[in-house]
Design an enzyme around this catalytic site. Structure first.
Site, short mmCIF file in Angstrom:
data_model
loop_
_atom_site.label_atom_id
_atom_site.label_comp_id
_atom_site.label_asym_id
_atom_site.label_seq_id
_atom_site.Cartn_x
_atom_site.Cartn_y
_atom_site.Cartn_z
CG ASP A 40 -84.85 50.80 7.37
OD1 ASP A 40 -85.95 51.03 7.06
OD2 ASP A 40 -84.42 49.68 8.05
CB SER A 41 -88.04 53.12 3.36
OG SER A 41 -87.98 54.52 3.91
CG ASP A 79 -85.70 53.19 10.33
OD1 ASP A 79 -86.19 52.94 11.50
OD2 ASP A 79 -86.36 53.24 9.32
CE LYS A 109 -88.91 53.70 11.47
NZ LYS A 109 -88.78 52.13 11.55
CD GLU A 111 -87.64 47.37 10.67
OE1 GLU A 111 -87.75 46.02 10.90
OE2 GLU A 111 -87.77 47.91 9.74
CD GLU A 178 -94.34 49.00 7.54
OE1 GLU A 178 -94.15 48.92 6.35
OE2 GLU A 178 -93.42 49.36 8.45
#
Length: 268
Positions: A40-41, A79, A109, A111, A178
């Site tokens: 999502d970056s 993501d 993925k 968070e 991270e």
């Protein structure tokens, strides 16, 4: 092809890079990278947003499909964007499943936090491989007050260790750590049976991940824990300036770039 199970048995460190389009994904795959993360970056790097928060599930699905079509060997991980998971378990599972069914991702993925342990368990039960993510979680930027290092005091570090174990027990096949202290990342790596992949987490993780723009030198800025292995921005700028100058001077297109059809000479 790299599989989630295959990551567990690797002796060499795992390599992971982001990609958001087919062209980049093909290069990353050809270079032998193990995992391509459709992060999502993309919000910051490819879509022009100020953060990852505006990124939608449709945007991730579209770009994951492009990456998957261009990738032959690497594991493709998509993501889960902000609010596509964690509100209701059934909706979260359906959204994750869509990225596998429609976009051809190999895994998702998430968070992670206390609220994603049971969700991770449920996803893995129905056949959705989950990569967990602890430490700095950019989707929580408003709650964290910025992109600051996490796990720097005893209580916070112990919570990360506990959550890492909980997500591993719930079935996560790997864990991204991270922007945490290297000694904390090393302790988590030692404690888990699943591989850890670090970004700003020191050398003791089982693998490393970077945003592709940072790794190749495409962006104007990169975080202090990153490293630029090229100057793609400089190369692109030079090429674009060269094109502009050639067009303006009349150098391009030259004779070799054009075709004259003799039968059309009497057209006017």
């Amino acid at each position: 092809m790299t599989t989630t199970r295959g990551l567990r048995g690797r002796e060499a460190p795992i390599t992971m890079l982001t990609a958001y389009d087919a062209t980049t994904a093909a290069v990353v795959d050809e270079a032998g990278i193990d995992v391509v993360l459709v992060g999502d970056s993309m919000g910051n790097t490819a879509l022009g947003y100020d953060s990852t928060l505006p990124v939608t599930l449709d945007e991730v699905a579209s770009r994951t499909g492009a990456v998957a079509r261009a990738t032959e060997d690497a594991l493709v991980v998509a993501d889960m964007p902000f609010l596509s998971f964690g509100v209701e378990e059934a909706e979260s599972v359906r959204n994750a499943g869509r990225l596998l069914k429609e976009a051809d991702a190999d895994a998702v993925k998430i968070e992670s936090g206390p609220h994603t342990v049971e969700m991770t368990r449920r996803m893995t039960e129905v056949g959705i491989p989950v990569m967990a993510h602890l430490g700095l979680t950019p989707q929580h930027v408003n709650q964290l007050g910025g992109y600051t290092r996490q796990g720097t005091d005893q209580d916070a570090a112990e919570e990360i260790v506990e959550l890492a174990g909980a997500h591993a027990d719930a079935g996560a096949f790997a864990l991204v750590l991270e922007h945490v202290p290297a000694n904390l990342a090393g302790a988590v790596t030692e404690a888990l049976d699943i591989p850890t992949i670090g970004i700003g987490a020191g050398p003791d993780c089982d693998g490393q991940v970077l945003v592709i723009d940072d790794a190749v030198g495409l962006g104007e800025w990169s975080p202090p824990f990153s490293r630029q292995f090229g100057d793609v921005r400089g190369e692109m700028l030079g090429a674009v300036e060269g094109y502009r100058e050639a067009v303006e001077s009349g150098e391009f297109p030259a004779d070799e770039h054009s075709h004259v059809e003799s039968e059309l000479e009497d057209l006017y």
